[in-house]
Design a protein around this motif. Sequence first.
Motif, PDB file in Angstrom:
ATOM      1  N   ASP A   1       0.859  -1.186   0.000  1.00 27.54           N
ATOM      2  CA  ASP A   1       0.000   0.000   0.000  1.00 27.54           C
ATOM      3  C   ASP A   1       0.897   1.238   0.000  1.00 27.54           C
ATOM      4  O   ASP A   1       1.585   1.512   0.979  1.00 27.54           O
ATOM      5  CB  ASP A   1      -0.885  -0.043   1.258  1.00 27.54           C
ATOM      6  CG  ASP A   1      -1.902   1.083   1.305  1.00 27.54           C
ATOM      7  OD1 ASP A   1      -1.845   1.981   0.442  1.00 27.54           O
ATOM      8  OD2 ASP A   1      -2.752   1.057   2.216  1.00 27.54           O
ATOM      9  N   ARG A   2       0.876   1.985  -1.107  1.00 23.79           N
ATOM     10  CA  ARG A   2       1.709   3.181  -1.226  1.00 23.79           C
ATOM     11  C   ARG A   2       0.825   4.403  -1.447  1.00 23.79           C
ATOM     12  O   ARG A   2      -0.112   4.357  -2.251  1.00 23.79           O
ATOM     13  CB  ARG A   2       2.709   3.015  -2.375  1.00 23.79           C
ATOM     14  CG  ARG A   2       3.819   2.028  -2.073  1.00 23.79           C
ATOM     15  CD  ARG A   2       4.753   1.790  -3.248  1.00 23.79           C
ATOM     16  NE  ARG A   2       4.247   0.747  -4.126  1.00 23.79           N
ATOM     17  CZ  ARG A   2       4.991   0.097  -5.019  1.00 23.79           C
ATOM     18  NH1 ARG A   2       6.261   0.381  -5.155  1.00 23.79           N
ATOM     19  NH2 ARG A   2       4.474  -0.840  -5.779  1.00 23.79           N
ATOM     20  N   ALA A   3       1.116   5.484  -0.733  1.00 21.66           N
ATOM     21  CA  ALA A   3       0.311   6.703  -0.853  1.00 21.66           C
ATOM     22  C   ALA A   3       1.169   7.921  -0.552  1.00 21.66           C
ATOM     23  O   ALA A   3       2.044   7.879   0.319  1.00 21.66           O
ATOM     24  CB  ALA A   3      -0.884   6.653   0.095  1.00 21.66           C
ATOM     25  N   ASN A   4       0.885   9.029  -1.263  1.00 24.24           N
ATOM     26  CA  ASN A   4       1.643  10.261  -1.037  1.00 24.24           C
ATOM     27  C   ASN A   4       0.995  11.160   0.008  1.00 24.24           C
ATOM     28  O   ASN A   4       1.578  12.162   0.416  1.00 24.24           O
ATOM     29  CB  ASN A   4       1.794  11.046  -2.351  1.00 24.24           C
ATOM     30  CG  ASN A   4       0.464  11.595  -2.855  1.00 24.24           C
ATOM     31  OD1 ASN A   4      -0.592  10.997  -2.602  1.00 24.24           O
ATOM     32  ND2 ASN A   4       0.499  12.711  -3.571  1.00 24.24           N
ATOM     33  N   GLN A   5      -0.227  10.824   0.448  1.00 17.37           N
ATOM     34  CA  GLN A   5      -0.940  11.625   1.442  1.00 17.37           C
ATOM     35  C   GLN A   5      -1.133  10.828   2.730  1.00 17.37           C
ATOM     36  O   GLN A   5      -1.179   9.590   2.712  1.00 17.37           O
ATOM     37  CB  GLN A   5      -2.318  12.051   0.899  1.00 17.37           C
ATOM     38  CG  GLN A   5      -2.289  12.831  -0.395  1.00 17.37           C
ATOM     39  CD  GLN A   5      -1.686  14.216  -0.239  1.00 17.37           C
ATOM     40  OE1 GLN A   5      -1.443  14.697   0.870  1.00 17.37           O
ATOM     41  NE2 GLN A   5      -1.420  14.875  -1.363  1.00 17.37           N
ATOM     42  N   ALA A   6      -1.247  11.558   3.844  1.00 15.81           N
ATOM     43  CA  ALA A   6      -1.577  10.901   5.108  1.00 15.81           C
ATOM     44  C   ALA A   6      -3.000  10.370   5.029  1.00 15.81           C
ATOM     45  O   ALA A   6      -3.885  11.013   4.467  1.00 15.81           O
ATOM     46  CB  ALA A   6      -1.428  11.882   6.263  1.00 15.81           C
ATOM     47  N   MET A   7      -3.217   9.182   5.593  1.00 18.42           N
ATOM     48  CA  MET A   7      -4.516   8.513   5.482  1.00 18.42           C
ATOM     49  C   MET A   7      -4.942   7.971   6.844  1.00 18.42           C
ATOM     50  O   MET A   7      -4.110   7.638   7.689  1.00 18.42           O
ATOM     51  CB  MET A   7      -4.440   7.347   4.489  1.00 18.42           C
ATOM     52  CG  MET A   7      -3.827   7.670   3.131  1.00 18.42           C
ATOM     53  SD  MET A   7      -4.884   8.681   2.105  1.00 18.42           S
ATOM     54  CE  MET A   7      -6.147   7.483   1.683  1.00 18.42           C
ATOM     55  N   VAL A   8      -6.270   7.851   7.025  1.00 18.56           N
ATOM     56  CA  VAL A   8      -6.833   7.088   8.139  1.00 18.56           C
ATOM     57  C   VAL A   8      -7.484   5.853   7.539  1.00 18.56           C
ATOM     58  O   VAL A   8      -8.306   5.944   6.624  1.00 18.56           O
ATOM     59  CB  VAL A   8      -7.870   7.909   8.927  1.00 18.56           C
ATOM     60  CG1 VAL A   8      -8.558   7.008   9.966  1.00 18.56           C
ATOM     61  CG2 VAL A   8      -7.202   9.082   9.628  1.00 18.56           C
ATOM     62  N   LYS A   9      -7.105   4.682   8.048  1.00 21.43           N
ATOM     63  CA  LYS A   9      -7.542   3.422   7.458  1.00 21.43           C
ATOM     64  C   LYS A   9      -8.241   2.567   8.508  1.00 21.43           C
ATOM     65  O   LYS A   9      -7.800   2.501   9.656  1.00 21.43           O
ATOM     66  CB  LYS A   9      -6.342   2.656   6.892  1.00 21.43           C
ATOM     67  CG  LYS A   9      -5.494   3.487   5.933  1.00 21.43           C
ATOM     68  CD  LYS A   9      -4.259   2.750   5.483  1.00 21.43           C
ATOM     69  CE  LYS A   9      -3.396   3.629   4.590  1.00 21.43           C
ATOM     70  NZ  LYS A   9      -2.209   2.934   4.081  1.00 21.43           N
ATOM     71  N   SER A  10      -9.309   1.916   8.088  1.00 24.65           N
ATOM     72  CA  SER A  10     -10.029   1.013   8.978  1.00 24.65           C
ATOM     73  C   SER A  10     -10.582  -0.140   8.153  1.00 24.65           C
ATOM     74  O   SER A  10     -10.753  -0.017   6.937  1.00 24.65           O
ATOM     75  CB  SER A  10     -11.161   1.742   9.700  1.00 24.65           C
ATOM     76  OG  SER A  10     -12.092   2.274   8.762  1.00 24.65           O
ATOM     77  N   GLY A  11     -10.870  -1.263   8.811  1.00 19.68           N
ATOM     78  CA  GLY A  11     -11.405  -2.400   8.086  1.00 19.68           C
ATOM     79  C   GLY A  11     -11.087  -3.690   8.801  1.00 19.68           C
ATOM     80  O   GLY A  11     -10.789  -3.700  10.001  1.00 19.68           O
ATOM     81  N   GLN A  12     -11.127  -4.789   8.065  1.00 21.86           N
ATOM     82  CA  GLN A  12     -10.831  -6.081   8.664  1.00 21.86           C
ATOM     83  C   GLN A  12     -10.377  -7.068   7.601  1.00 21.86           C
ATOM     84  O   GLN A  12     -10.648  -6.892   6.411  1.00 21.86           O
ATOM     85  CB  GLN A  12     -12.046  -6.639   9.396  1.00 21.86           C
ATOM     86  CG  GLN A  12     -13.243  -6.930   8.511  1.00 21.86           C
ATOM     87  CD  GLN A  12     -14.428  -7.438   9.302  1.00 21.86           C
ATOM     88  OE1 GLN A  12     -14.575  -7.136  10.485  1.00 21.86           O
ATOM     89  NE2 GLN A  12     -15.280  -8.215   8.657  1.00 21.86           N
TER      90      GLN A  12
END
Length: 296
Positions: free
Chosen positions: A28-39
């Motif tokens: 998982d690559r991203a240039n922005q800060a992220m909030v991630k949730s899931g299962q």
Amino acid sequence: MDYNQVTPGLFEGSITELDLDGMQLIRDRANQAMVKSGQSWDGAVTFSLPLAVKEHDFHCDGRAINVQSVLAASGNQLPDLRTPAEVDLLCVAVEKSLLETMLAQQQRDLRLDLDVVAGCFQLANFSCREELATLIDSVMDGEGPTLLAHAAIRAGIRDTVLLHLLDLIDSEEVTPLSSTARKRIVDRACEFALSHRDNPPSIMDLCNHVGASRRKLQYCFQETLGVNPVAYLRILRLNAVHRALLQADATMTVQDVAANWGFWHLSRFAAEYRQLFGERPSDTLSRVRRHCADFG
């Protein structure tokens, strides 16, 4: 998984997924800060590890994580995670039963009780993290995707990732052994490997057979033979490829034979083969076919 962008700007990123037997890898690559949730799936244990990051301001369930760490969690209870910008994150989900079986076989005193709270393991073995990053690069971005039809390669990738992860989170030092005890472990490993010349075992197989972690097995090999067990097994597999090429039919290619024996980095394989046997693998195959044509 749900992703919410935190920092402003145009989003650029990618997700690469690889499904193996009992394991799922996600890069998982991203240039922005992220909030991630899931299962993940029920019965899985998940590991999240930054392969590359400019900042270390991760937040997990309201806790700040300012050191390089591996996050372990139960698959059906993944914590909310805030990742910084410019992150390259590896997420691994693996069947808990597979993990527990391996820990028992290798006699590791490592408990992953993650049913209530996620565990955060501070990285102590940075070289192991770099080896894992190199492996993921070669598998997901290099020659690996074209070779995944081969069961030996899928199993080799899965086992290698598992061993690296356990080495990262298990910081217990190897207890010094007597020379007799070290030699006994090496003798058992070598006997097992040499009795399976036509199907060379993986480093995972050796660890499980002798009941030792990869770190302990490496310590015993280095002290007893002065060689890394991975290098020892690679020589056995190179010899297996050599024998297979000498017996190859007209339909087989060097890539097919190498992949059948778990070699997914073909340029490295070719260089090691040439160093050991004094010729390229394609030269071996061509010589065999010329011989067959002459006496056909």
